[in-house]
Design a protein around this motif. Structure first.
Motif, PDB file in Angstrom:
ATOM      1  N   ASN A  68       0.826  -1.208   0.000  1.00  0.00           N
ATOM      2  CA  ASN A  68       0.000   0.000   0.000  1.00  0.00           C
ATOM      3  C   ASN A  68       0.862   1.260   0.000  1.00  0.00           C
ATOM      4  N   GLN A  69       1.999   1.218   0.684  1.00  0.00           N
ATOM      5  CA  GLN A  69       2.908   2.363   0.658  1.00  0.00           C
ATOM      6  C   GLN A  69       3.399   2.608  -0.769  1.00  0.00           C
ATOM      7  N   LYS A  70       3.674   1.519  -1.474  1.00  0.00           N
ATOM      8  CA  LYS A  70       4.140   1.631  -2.858  1.00  0.00           C
ATOM      9  C   LYS A  70       3.049   2.215  -3.751  1.00  0.00           C
ATOM     10  N   LYS A  71       1.797   1.762  -3.571  1.00  0.00           N
ATOM     11  CA  LYS A  71       0.676   2.294  -4.350  1.00  0.00           C
ATOM     12  C   LYS A  71       0.514   3.796  -4.127  1.00  0.00           C
ATOM     13  N   LEU A  72       0.702   4.226  -2.873  1.00  0.00           N
ATOM     14  CA  LEU A  72       0.524   5.636  -2.533  1.00  0.00           C
ATOM     15  C   LEU A  72       1.800   6.443  -2.788  1.00  0.00           C
ATOM     16  N   GLU A  73       2.884   5.717  -3.091  1.00  0.00           N
ATOM     17  CA  GLU A  73       4.194   6.334  -3.348  1.00  0.00           C
ATOM     18  C   GLU A  73       4.685   7.141  -2.146  1.00  0.00           C
ATOM     19  N   VAL A  74       4.678   6.481  -0.984  1.00  0.00           N
ATOM     20  CA  VAL A  74       5.163   7.091   0.252  1.00  0.00           C
ATOM     21  C   VAL A  74       6.119   6.138   0.950  1.00  0.00           C
ATOM     22  N   GLN A  75       6.809   6.663   1.941  1.00  0.00           N
ATOM     23  CA  GLN A  75       7.700   5.843   2.753  1.00  0.00           C
ATOM     24  C   GLN A  75       7.676   6.356   4.190  1.00  0.00           C
ATOM     25  N   GLN A  76       8.357   5.637   5.060  1.00  0.00           N
ATOM     26  CA  GLN A  76       8.383   5.993   6.465  1.00  0.00           C
ATOM     27  C   GLN A  76       8.799   7.451   6.636  1.00  0.00           C
ATOM     28  N   GLY A  77       8.041   8.160   7.484  1.00  0.00           N
ATOM     29  CA  GLY A  77       8.335   9.562   7.761  1.00  0.00           C
ATOM     30  C   GLY A  77       7.513  10.539   6.940  1.00  0.00           C
ATOM     31  N   ASP A  78       6.957  10.108   5.799  1.00  0.00           N
ATOM     32  CA  ASP A  78       6.131  10.992   4.970  1.00  0.00           C
ATOM     33  C   ASP A  78       4.824  11.318   5.690  1.00  0.00           C
ATOM     34  N   THR A  79       4.243  12.474   5.369  1.00  0.00           N
ATOM     35  CA  THR A  79       2.965  12.887   5.933  1.00  0.00           C
ATOM     36  C   THR A  79       1.879  12.634   4.905  1.00  0.00           C
ATOM     37  N   ILE A  80       0.778  12.056   5.369  1.00  0.00           N
ATOM     38  CA  ILE A  80      -0.349  11.773   4.484  1.00  0.00           C
ATOM     39  C   ILE A  80      -1.631  12.361   5.082  1.00  0.00           C
ATOM     40  N   GLN A  81      -2.644  12.519   4.218  1.00  0.00           N
ATOM     41  CA  GLN A  81      -3.949  12.977   4.659  1.00  0.00           C
ATOM     42  C   GLN A  81      -4.829  11.734   4.803  1.00  0.00           C
ATOM     43  N   VAL A  82      -5.563  11.658   5.913  1.00  0.00           N
ATOM     44  CA  VAL A  82      -6.413  10.504   6.206  1.00  0.00           C
ATOM     45  C   VAL A  82      -7.840  10.978   6.421  1.00  0.00           C
ATOM     46  N   ARG A  83      -8.760  10.275   5.777  1.00  0.00           N
ATOM     47  CA  ARG A  83     -10.196  10.488   6.000  1.00  0.00           C
ATOM     48  C   ARG A  83     -10.747   9.105   6.309  1.00  0.00           C
ATOM     49  N   MET A  84     -11.120   8.869   7.572  1.00  0.00           N
ATOM     50  CA  MET A  84     -11.559   7.523   7.945  1.00  0.00           C
ATOM     51  C   MET A  84     -12.901   7.546   8.642  1.00  0.00           C
ATOM     52  N   GLN A  85     -13.595   6.419   8.503  1.00  0.00           N
ATOM     53  CA  GLN A  85     -14.875   6.245   9.179  1.00  0.00           C
ATOM     54  C   GLN A  85     -15.046   4.778   9.514  1.00  0.00           C
ATOM     55  N   GLU A  86     -15.950   4.500  10.424  1.00  0.00           N
ATOM     56  CA  GLU A  86     -16.191   3.127  10.845  1.00  0.00           C
ATOM     57  C   GLU A  86     -16.646   2.290   9.659  1.00  0.00           C
ATOM     58  N   ASP A  87     -16.117   1.075   9.574  1.00  0.00           N
ATOM     59  CA  ASP A  87     -16.547   0.132   8.545  1.00  0.00           C
ATOM     60  C   ASP A  87     -17.772  -0.588   9.084  1.00  0.00           C
ATOM     61  N   THR A  88     -18.923  -0.260   8.544  1.00  0.00           N
ATOM     62  CA  THR A  88     -20.177  -0.844   9.019  1.00  0.00           C
ATOM     63  C   THR A  88     -20.687  -1.936   8.088  1.00  0.00           C
ATOM     64  N   SER A  89     -19.871  -2.350   7.122  1.00  0.00           N
ATOM     65  CA  SER A  89     -20.301  -3.400   6.205  1.00  0.00           C
ATOM     66  C   SER A  89     -20.415  -4.734   6.951  1.00  0.00           C
ATOM     67  N   LYS A  90     -21.132  -5.683   6.383  1.00  0.00           N
ATOM     68  CA  LYS A  90     -21.410  -6.959   7.042  1.00  0.00           C
ATOM     69  C   LYS A  90     -20.135  -7.677   7.466  1.00  0.00           C
ATOM     70  N   TYR A  91     -19.155  -7.768   6.560  1.00  0.00           N
ATOM     71  CA  TYR A  91     -17.928  -8.511   6.850  1.00  0.00           C
ATOM     72  C   TYR A  91     -16.769  -7.611   7.249  1.00  0.00           C
ATOM     73  N   GLN A  92     -16.977  -6.319   7.221  1.00  0.00           N
ATOM     74  CA  GLN A  92     -15.941  -5.323   7.493  1.00  0.00           C
ATOM     75  C   GLN A  92     -14.751  -5.541   6.576  1.00  0.00           C
ATOM     76  N   ALA A  93     -15.066  -5.788   5.322  1.00  0.00           N
ATOM     77  CA  ALA A  93     -14.085  -5.990   4.259  1.00  0.00           C
ATOM     78  C   ALA A  93     -14.818  -5.761   2.937  1.00  0.00           C
ATOM     79  N   PRO A  94     -14.080  -5.466   1.871  1.00  0.00           N
ATOM     80  CA  PRO A  94     -14.708  -5.147   0.579  1.00  0.00           C
ATOM     81  C   PRO A  94     -15.141  -6.399  -0.188  1.00  0.00           C
TER      82      PRO A  94
END
Length: 162
Positions: A68-94
């Motif tokens: 996932n770090q590779k997909k986002l093109e980041v590494q340790q120490g980089d700053t990222i923006q996060v928008r998160m919310q509770e996973d309310t899906s049945k299996y809590q997975a996609p």
């Protein structure tokens, strides 16, 4: 509730981590949020992460794999923006269309799948979700259901049966 914050990528010696600010973590704990869907962005890149909130050494974080770090093109120490919310899906997975179709077409496998522990269900779902191409996802889903029907309920030890 939606949480938005900037944070840095850390490491615990084994896995990359996304640090969760204390105020956000305390609100999530108070609301009993354990699994989240997070949209992560850095520069022009964005990915969706399905993760658990965990506490280690007094601070809260989410695991963040090297893939996932590779997909986002980041590494340790980089700053990222996060928008998160509770996973309310049945299996809590996609859940993928391919796995859903296989489960709908095979009632015996569906019953076994439904009786698995939630973590094993998520392992199977993510195994199929991460496959490239629709046909590969169908093949993996069929194989997973055949493994369940022969009594192999450990996704890490599935044999190729088809």
């Amino acid at each position: 509730m939606v949480f938005e914050f900037n944070t840095s990528i850390g490491h615990n010696g084994f896995m990359g981590l996304i640090a969760i600010p204390d105020d956000v973590a305390m609100q999530a704990v108070q609301d009993r949020v354990k699994r989240v869907v997070a949209n992560l962005s850095h520069k022009e890149k964005e990915i969706t992460l399905y993760a658990a909130i965990s506490k280690r050494h007094g601070s809260y974080s989410m695991m963040f794999s090297k893939a996932n770090q590779k997909k986002l093109e980041v590494q340790q120490g980089d700053t990222i923006q996060v928008r998160m919310q509770e996973d309310t899906s049945k299996y809590q997975a996609p859940m993928t269309e391919e796995l859903e179709a296989v489960l709908l077409s095979d009632y015996e496998a569906y019953e076994i799948f439904e009786n698995l522990l939630p973590g094993k269900q998520r392992n199977i779902i993510f195994m199929i979700y991460n496959a490239k191409g629709s046909q590969k996802k169908v093949d993996l889903a069929l194989n997973a259901m055949e493994n369940l029907k022969i009594g192999n309920h450990n996704p890490m030890k599935f044999e190729k049966l088809l």
